[in-house]
Design a protein around this motif. Structure first.
Motif, PDB file in Angstrom:
ATOM      1  N   PHE A  53      -9.131   3.954  -4.981  1.00  0.00           N
ATOM      2  CA  PHE A  53     -10.020   2.918  -5.493  1.00  0.00           C
ATOM      3  C   PHE A  53      -9.341   2.202  -6.657  1.00  0.00           C
ATOM      4  CE2 PHE A  53     -12.552   6.467  -3.946  1.00  0.00           C
ATOM      5  CZ  PHE A  53     -13.517   5.862  -3.147  1.00  0.00           C
ATOM      6  N   ASP A  54      -9.840   0.998  -6.973  1.00  0.00           N
ATOM      7  CA  ASP A  54      -9.490   0.430  -8.264  1.00  0.00           C
ATOM      8  C   ASP A  54     -10.436   1.022  -9.302  1.00  0.00           C
ATOM      9  OD1 ASP A  54     -11.904  -1.009  -8.212  1.00  0.00           O
ATOM     10  OD2 ASP A  54     -10.949  -2.923  -7.734  1.00  0.00           O
ATOM     11  N   HIS A  55     -10.265   0.658 -10.555  1.00  0.00           N
ATOM     12  CA  HIS A  55     -11.054   1.291 -11.609  1.00  0.00           C
ATOM     13  C   HIS A  55     -12.520   0.892 -11.600  1.00  0.00           C
ATOM     14  CE1 HIS A  55      -7.864   3.009 -14.554  1.00  0.00           C
ATOM     15  NE2 HIS A  55      -7.445   3.094 -13.314  1.00  0.00           N
ATOM     16  N   GLU A  56     -12.849  -0.122 -10.809  1.00  0.00           N
ATOM     17  CA  GLU A  56     -14.248  -0.535 -10.701  1.00  0.00           C
ATOM     18  C   GLU A  56     -14.917   0.042  -9.459  1.00  0.00           C
ATOM     19  OE1 GLU A  56     -15.635  -1.918 -13.296  1.00  0.00           O
ATOM     20  OE2 GLU A  56     -13.627  -1.710 -14.143  1.00  0.00           O
ATOM     21  N   SER A  81      -4.391   6.566 -12.364  1.00  0.00           N
ATOM     22  CA  SER A  81      -3.265   5.824 -12.921  1.00  0.00           C
ATOM     23  C   SER A  81      -3.804   4.624 -13.699  1.00  0.00           C
ATOM     24  CB  SER A  81      -2.333   5.362 -11.798  1.00  0.00           C
ATOM     25  OG  SER A  81      -2.958   4.355 -11.015  1.00  0.00           O
ATOM     26  N   GLU A  82      -2.933   3.761 -14.169  1.00  0.00           N
ATOM     27  CA  GLU A  82      -3.375   2.595 -14.933  1.00  0.00           C
ATOM     28  C   GLU A  82      -4.218   1.651 -14.102  1.00  0.00           C
ATOM     29  OE1 GLU A  82      -0.151   0.625 -16.819  1.00  0.00           O
ATOM     30  OE2 GLU A  82       0.349   2.305 -18.130  1.00  0.00           O
ATOM     31  N   GLN A  83      -4.004   1.640 -12.781  1.00  0.00           N
ATOM     32  CA  GLN A  83      -4.711   0.687 -11.933  1.00  0.00           C
ATOM     33  C   GLN A  83      -5.562   1.331 -10.850  1.00  0.00           C
ATOM     34  OE1 GLN A  83      -1.408  -1.744 -10.542  1.00  0.00           O
ATOM     35  NE2 GLN A  83      -1.734  -3.226 -12.175  1.00  0.00           N
ATOM     36  N   GLU A  84      -5.277   2.577 -10.494  1.00  0.00           N
ATOM     37  CA  GLU A  84      -5.921   3.172  -9.329  1.00  0.00           C
ATOM     38  C   GLU A  84      -6.549   4.525  -9.647  1.00  0.00           C
ATOM     39  OE1 GLU A  84      -3.166   1.695  -5.639  1.00  0.00           O
ATOM     40  OE2 GLU A  84      -2.162   2.814  -7.241  1.00  0.00           O
ATOM     41  N   GLU A  94       0.850  -1.182   0.000  1.00  0.00           N
ATOM     42  CA  GLU A  94       0.000   0.000   0.000  1.00  0.00           C
ATOM     43  C   GLU A  94       0.889   1.236   0.000  1.00  0.00           C
ATOM     44  OE1 GLU A  94      -0.833   0.679   4.763  1.00  0.00           O
ATOM     45  OE2 GLU A  94      -2.336  -0.403   3.595  1.00  0.00           O
ATOM     46  N   LYS A 150     -13.774  -0.284  -6.166  1.00  0.00           N
ATOM     47  CA  LYS A 150     -13.474  -0.955  -4.897  1.00  0.00           C
ATOM     48  C   LYS A 150     -12.465  -0.119  -4.120  1.00  0.00           C
ATOM     49  CE  LYS A 150     -11.417  -5.111  -2.863  1.00  0.00           C
ATOM     50  NZ  LYS A 150     -10.744  -6.411  -3.141  1.00  0.00           N
ATOM     51  N   LEU A 157      -9.461   0.594  -2.015  1.00  0.00           N
ATOM     52  CA  LEU A 157      -8.227  -0.128  -1.749  1.00  0.00           C
ATOM     53  C   LEU A 157      -7.512   0.382  -0.509  1.00  0.00           C
ATOM     54  CD1 LEU A 157      -6.778  -0.243  -5.382  1.00  0.00           C
ATOM     55  CD2 LEU A 157      -8.122  -1.998  -4.214  1.00  0.00           C
TER      56      LEU A 157
END
Length: 279
Positions: free
Chosen positions: A228-231, A211-214, A26, A233, A235
């Motif tokens: 968050f993630d891209h959906e 970013s690409e993932q967050e 993290e 969620k 994190l």
């Protein structure tokens, strides 16, 4: 027998790899950069240098790694969430109702056929541009040829209550829908795609970085950053050293979060979580 030992050795190696992969990571606080007389609202990097919009002092400043001011651009009107395209800085002037540009030390104004009312954020991506038009509760977006406008005041999906920041990615336009306390994402025709953060009890989602993932967002009044993630969620939640954060970005693989109230930049690394914190 030799074959059995080889199989067991292989199993142990695989198990060891899985155990290492399972160690959670993290964003972990590294340091604080103290600014002198700067109350930052927006942050961006250009040519490896950090630029901040200093709204209270109506200027942009470029700082070194220790927070010392190396350049200043004065005579702006409440610059907000800025961006850069590799050559120029783009500066929403909340008090002037336009997007200023800065290239090679020369200030200009982005040509628009539409009028703005307190622009709060701008994003540039390849030939594309997007503007968070705060009091008009909408987003202006250009694919490089034509401009479109989408959104209106409201709380339903696709509506805004004072959009404050915006970011374009490969396929989406992400919006910090500040006082609806959420993030919304749209396709490049202005069609609603998804929202996130609406269940996290945010209080003024002011700044966004994708970013690409967050998806990173500053929760201004709650003194925290949500990731968050891209959906959608959740994190991670960061509250350490966060005080009225307005914007954030990834720079040299680190997370930079700016505090408006106390004029600080807090820096985080993405690292393994100590086992004592996990257990």
């Amino acid at each position: 027998m030799k074959y059995i030992y080889l199989v067991l050795l292989g199993v142990l190696v695989v198990a060891s790899c899985k155990q290492k992969e399972a160690v959670p990571k993290e964003w972990v606080f590294v340091k604080t950069i103290q600014l002198e007389g700067v109350y930052p609202i927006g942050i961006v990097a250009l040519d490896g240098k950090l630029w901040l919009s200093d709204g209270d002092n109506n200027r942009l400043v470029q700082i070194d790694a220790n927070g010392k001011i190396e350049q200043k651009v004065d005579s702006l009107e409440r610059p907000m969430h800025i961006d850069a395209d590799g050559e120029s800085l783009y500066i929403p002037q909340y008090g002037e109702d336009n997007i200023a540009t800065l290239k090679n030390g020369v200030l200009g104004v982005l040509a628009l056929k539409d009028s703005l009312d307190a622009p709060a954020g701008v994003s540039v991506f390849k030939n594309e541009k997007a503007i968070a038009d705060f009091y008009n509760n909408r987003i202006l977006y250009s694919d490089g040829d034509e401009w479109i406008s989408f959104g209106k005041e409201g709380k339903k999906q696709g509506e805004f209550y004072y959009p404050t920041d915006v970011q374009i990615t490969d396929s989406l336009i992400w919006v910090a829908d500040a006082y609806n306390n959420r993030i919304q994402a749209f396709d490049k025709k202005g069609g609603f795609v998804k929202m996130m953060g609406q269940d996290q009890k945010m209080n003024a989602a002011t700044g966004i970085f994708v970013s690409e993932q967050e998806v990173f967002v500053t929760d201004f009044e709650n003194d925290r950053v949500l990731i968050f993630d891209h959906e959608g969620k959740l994190l991670q939640e960061i509250s350490q050293n966060i005080e009225k954060a307005t914007d954030l970005m990834l720079f040299n693989s680190q997370l930079y979060v700016i505090n408006y109230r106390n004029g600080k930049i807090n820096v985080f690394n993405f690292d393994e979580v100590p086992r004592s914190e996990v257990e």
